[in-house]
Design an enzyme around this catalytic site. Structure first.
Site, PDB file in Angstrom:
ATOM      1  N   ARG A  18      -1.248  -9.893  -1.166  1.00  0.00           N
ATOM      2  CA  ARG A  18      -0.479  -9.007  -2.044  1.00  0.00           C
ATOM      3  C   ARG A  18      -0.082  -7.712  -1.305  1.00  0.00           C
ATOM      4  O   ARG A  18       1.063  -7.565  -0.892  1.00  0.00           O
ATOM      5  CB  ARG A  18      -1.311  -8.697  -3.315  1.00  0.00           C
ATOM      6  CG  ARG A  18      -0.526  -8.126  -4.464  1.00  0.00           C
ATOM      7  CD  ARG A  18      -0.220  -6.645  -4.384  1.00  0.00           C
ATOM      8  NE  ARG A  18      -1.402  -5.796  -4.357  1.00  0.00           N
ATOM      9  CZ  ARG A  18      -1.352  -4.493  -4.065  1.00  0.00           C
ATOM     10  NH1 ARG A  18      -0.210  -3.917  -3.778  1.00  0.00           N
ATOM     11  NH2 ARG A  18      -2.461  -3.777  -4.040  1.00  0.00           N
ATOM     12  N   CYS A 243       2.817   0.936   4.679  1.00  0.00           N
ATOM     13  CA  CYS A 243       2.698   1.817   3.536  1.00  0.00           C
ATOM     14  C   CYS A 243       4.110   2.142   3.059  1.00  0.00           C
ATOM     15  O   CYS A 243       4.937   2.583   3.863  1.00  0.00           O
ATOM     16  CB  CYS A 243       1.946   3.077   3.957  1.00  0.00           C
ATOM     17  SG  CYS A 243       1.954   4.335   2.695  1.00  0.00           S
ATOM     18  N   ASN A 252      -3.465  -1.925   5.387  1.00  0.00           N
ATOM     19  CA  ASN A 252      -4.842  -1.807   4.899  1.00  0.00           C
ATOM     20  C   ASN A 252      -5.800  -1.862   6.088  1.00  0.00           C
ATOM     21  O   ASN A 252      -5.460  -2.358   7.153  1.00  0.00           O
ATOM     22  CB  ASN A 252      -5.179  -2.972   3.960  1.00  0.00           C
ATOM     23  CG  ASN A 252      -4.378  -2.936   2.681  1.00  0.00           C
ATOM     24  OD1 ASN A 252      -3.529  -3.774   2.458  1.00  0.00           O
ATOM     25  ND2 ASN A 252      -4.641  -1.966   1.840  1.00  0.00           N
TER      26      ASN A 252
HETATM   27 MG    MG Z   1      -2.332  -0.334  -0.994  1.00  0.00          MG
END
Ligand code: MG
Length: 305
Positions: A18, A243, A252
């Site tokens: 995701r 990001c 991440n």
């Molecule tokens: Mg995030």
């Protein structure tokens, strides 16, 4: 010898399919995503955020959310979740069969307005509607509270801005909230102190931590959260993604690196490290780029000799 204060076990929640893929430029086929998720399941991961039910025009990577969910082989021992930003997304997710829906709301008023065109109070009112709807459908609602450790527009938030959201969400019956460093602007001292304070103020809540590695502080921030007593950590295999708020930012914190660190420290995750490397190499091959994970790069070097 004095020992470090740590939990016995840490739950890793993989968000690569995701949050990772959502920020990758290259569009992946649903079949490739399914194969990736199957490899993640093989590692022993029990918590996987598989997709998001968001506007397909805004996030084309996730436009196959409904189809992907149909193709997931759901077993009782893996908790798959999907993200949504509003009631409409939650309805789509539930219709597709999602049993744990994650709803994003920002701790930063400015970012919340920019993202959803709602004030935080308006988002909280919508959250009540969402919670009622989901409860009727026997679906769990978890909250992804973004910008907790810094907002690219507002800068650092104070503890009361964060508490305001946590307190209201818990009051309406939410059980679990993930505190997210969505832009990767936090530092270990701040992560430790905020996590500690939130745990002290709200012992009735369950809290997870979602870290981005924008400034290279991902790993120390994870450790700071764990030392503050957080036992649920969100990561992405290979440090996938980026990001949406900061150009060229890292994604991440990498699952391989966090799992390696935890295992080296004697903490149990229930995850097979070699299988994790396999999942990372698979997605690296599909994306045609090297991973950001230190562990996968080191191990790849060893395989190549
Ligand atoms: Mg995030």
């Amino acid at each position: 010898m004095e020992t470090m204060s740590l939990p016995n076990k840490v739950v890793i929640r993989e968000v690569g399919p995701r949050d990772g893929l959502q920020n990758e430029k290259q569009l992946l086929s649903t079949a490739d995503k399914i194969k990736f998720i199957q490899l993640l399941v093989k590692t022993g991961l029990k918590n996987i955020e598989a997709t998001s039910f968001v506007n397909p025009k805004a996030v084309p990577q996730m436009s196959d959310a409904g189809e992907l969910w149909k193709l997931l082989s759901i077993t009782s021992d893996v908790n798959f979740s999907a993200l949504a930003f509003n009631l409409n997304g939650v309805k789509r997710a539930i219709q597709a069969g999602v049993k744990t829906v994650v709803v994003n709301v920002s701790a930063s008023e400015t970012m919340n307005l920019r993202h959803s065109n709602k004030t935080r109070k308006e988002s909280l009112r919508e959250m009540e509607e969402i919670l009622n709807f989901a409860a009727k459908e026997n679906t769990i609602t978890r909250i992804d509270l973004s910008m907790v450790f810094g907002c690219p527009i507002e800068g650092k938030l104070n503890i009361d801005q964060i508490s305001f959201m946590v307190e209201n969400l818990l009051k309406m019956g939410i059980r679990e909230i993930t505190l997210a460093d969505s832009a990767g602007l936090g530092n270990p001292r701040q992560v430790y102190e905020i996590c500690r304070e939130i745990r002290n103020r709200y012992p009735q809540g369950e809290f997870g931590l979602h870290i981005h590695d924008t400034k290279g502080l991902g790993m120390p921030n994870v450790l700071a959260g764990i030392q503050a007593g957080f036992e649920i950590i969100e990561t992405s295999v290979g440090g996938l993604g980026g990001c949406p708020f900061i150009h060229n930012a890292a994604g991440n914190v990498a699952t391989e690196d966090v799992v390696y660190m935890l295992h080296e420290m004697g903490l149990d995750t229930g995850i097979s490290f070699p299988c994790l490397l396999d999942a990372g190499y698979y997605i690296s091959g599909i994306l045609g780029r090297n991973l950001v994970s230190r562990q996968s790069e080191i191990c790849l070097g060893q395989i190549k000799g």
